[in-house]
Design a protein around this motif. Structure first.
Motif, PDB file in Angstrom:
ATOM      1  N   VAL A 128     -18.850   3.265  55.878  1.00  0.00           N
ATOM      2  CA  VAL A 128     -18.858   1.856  56.245  1.00  0.00           C
ATOM      3  C   VAL A 128     -20.079   1.165  55.662  1.00  0.00           C
ATOM      4  O   VAL A 128     -20.048  -0.008  55.325  1.00  0.00           O
ATOM      5  N   THR A 129     -21.150   1.914  55.489  1.00  0.00           N
ATOM      6  CA  THR A 129     -22.377   1.306  54.970  1.00  0.00           C
ATOM      7  C   THR A 129     -22.278   0.993  53.483  1.00  0.00           C
ATOM      8  O   THR A 129     -23.066   0.205  52.975  1.00  0.00           O
ATOM      9  N   ASP A 130     -21.306   1.590  52.767  1.00  0.00           N
ATOM     10  CA  ASP A 130     -21.152   1.325  51.337  1.00  0.00           C
ATOM     11  C   ASP A 130     -20.343   0.062  51.060  1.00  0.00           C
ATOM     12  O   ASP A 130     -20.281  -0.402  49.933  1.00  0.00           O
ATOM     13  N   MET A 131     -19.712  -0.496  52.087  1.00  0.00           N
ATOM     14  CA  MET A 131     -18.870  -1.669  51.898  1.00  0.00           C
ATOM     15  C   MET A 131     -19.705  -2.936  52.034  1.00  0.00           C
ATOM     16  O   MET A 131     -20.723  -2.941  52.726  1.00  0.00           O
ATOM     17  N   PRO A 132     -19.231  -4.026  51.390  1.00  0.00           N
ATOM     18  CA  PRO A 132     -19.965  -5.284  51.554  1.00  0.00           C
ATOM     19  C   PRO A 132     -19.803  -5.809  52.981  1.00  0.00           C
ATOM     20  O   PRO A 132     -18.773  -5.607  53.616  1.00  0.00           O
ATOM     21  N   ALA A 133     -20.822  -6.466  53.486  1.00  0.00           N
ATOM     22  CA  ALA A 133     -20.783  -7.006  54.843  1.00  0.00           C
ATOM     23  C   ALA A 133     -19.842  -8.208  54.908  1.00  0.00           C
ATOM     24  O   ALA A 133     -19.691  -8.946  53.938  1.00  0.00           O
ATOM     25  N   MET A 134     -19.195  -8.373  56.057  1.00  0.00           N
ATOM     26  CA  MET A 134     -18.298  -9.509  56.252  1.00  0.00           C
ATOM     27  C   MET A 134     -19.064 -10.650  56.886  1.00  0.00           C
ATOM     28  O   MET A 134     -19.870 -10.437  57.787  1.00  0.00           O
ATOM     29  N   ASP A 135     -18.762 -11.872  56.421  1.00  0.00           N
ATOM     30  CA  ASP A 135     -19.327 -13.017  57.118  1.00  0.00           C
ATOM     31  C   ASP A 135     -18.407 -13.366  58.294  1.00  0.00           C
ATOM     32  O   ASP A 135     -17.389 -12.705  58.520  1.00  0.00           O
ATOM     33  N   ASN A 139     -14.544 -11.951  58.952  1.00  0.00           N
ATOM     34  CA  ASN A 139     -14.330 -11.134  60.143  1.00  0.00           C
ATOM     35  C   ASN A 139     -13.218 -11.728  61.006  1.00  0.00           C
ATOM     36  O   ASN A 139     -12.355 -11.015  61.510  1.00  0.00           O
ATOM     37  N   HIS A 142      -9.872 -11.191  59.261  1.00  0.00           N
ATOM     38  CA  HIS A 142      -9.486  -9.781  59.372  1.00  0.00           C
ATOM     39  C   HIS A 142      -8.934  -9.480  60.771  1.00  0.00           C
ATOM     40  O   HIS A 142      -7.932  -8.784  60.921  1.00  0.00           O
TER      41      HIS A 142
END
Length: 171
Positions: A128-135, A139, A142
């Motif tokens: 999960v840490t390798d994915m880009p963060a969602m604003d 979110n 999604h």
């Protein structure tokens, strides 16, 4: 008006029964027993009180019409009673007709080689840490998408039965 209270217990173990329905027949007055089997209910002289629980015999108790007391305390023993419930068949189709239609629409392969489905590649788990963060907007979108997929999955009925097999190697 007087207060009817007491305890409902199992006949064989004398333990308090939780969730026994205690109600006045023909009215909307009623309650359920607590975890320890205790109950309390306002009644009128001459009422018929019903004690009912699944797996136990139903007991009817008449409050004396000539009582002058302001409260009555009962100790009720319920005998166990076995009851047979009908069989429930669970299937992923809403009706038997839908199942028959799905079977009739199934297209079987003409060649046995078509039955041998390729083995899918192994699943690669990503961190999960390798994915880009969602604003916040991403979110929210999604979350709405997940809700819609969940809602659609509850009402979706399979219309075609998929038949596949995995090759077995003998050594």
């Amino acid at each position: 008006m007087l207060q009817l209270s007491g305890q409902v217990v199992s006949n064989d173990s004398l333990l308090g029964l939780e969730g026994v329905a205690v109600y006045v027949s023909g009215t909307t007055r009623g309650t359920h027993t607590r975890k320890s089997g205790y109950f309390s209910l306002p009644v009128v002289a001459g009422d018929t009180v019903v004690f009912a629980a699944l797996g136990h015999e139903t007991i009817y108790h008449s409050v004396p019409a000539s009582t002058t007391k302001s409260s009555i305390t009962l100790y009720v023993k319920l005998k166990e009673k076995s009851s047979t419930l009908p069989t429930v068949d669970v299937m992923p189709w809403a009706t038997e007709h839908d199942l028959k239609q799905a079977v009739l629409r199934t297209k079987l392969p003409k060649d046995t080689q078509d039955l041998l489905a390729p083995i899918p590649p192994p699943v690669v788990y990503k961190s999960v840490t390798d994915m880009p963060a969602m604003d916040a907007d991403a979110n929210f979108k999604h979350g709405l998408q997940q809700q819609k997929q969940s809602r659609d999955a509850r009402i979706r009925v399979p219309d075609i039965i998929k038949i596949f097999s995995i090759p077995i190697k003998y050594y």
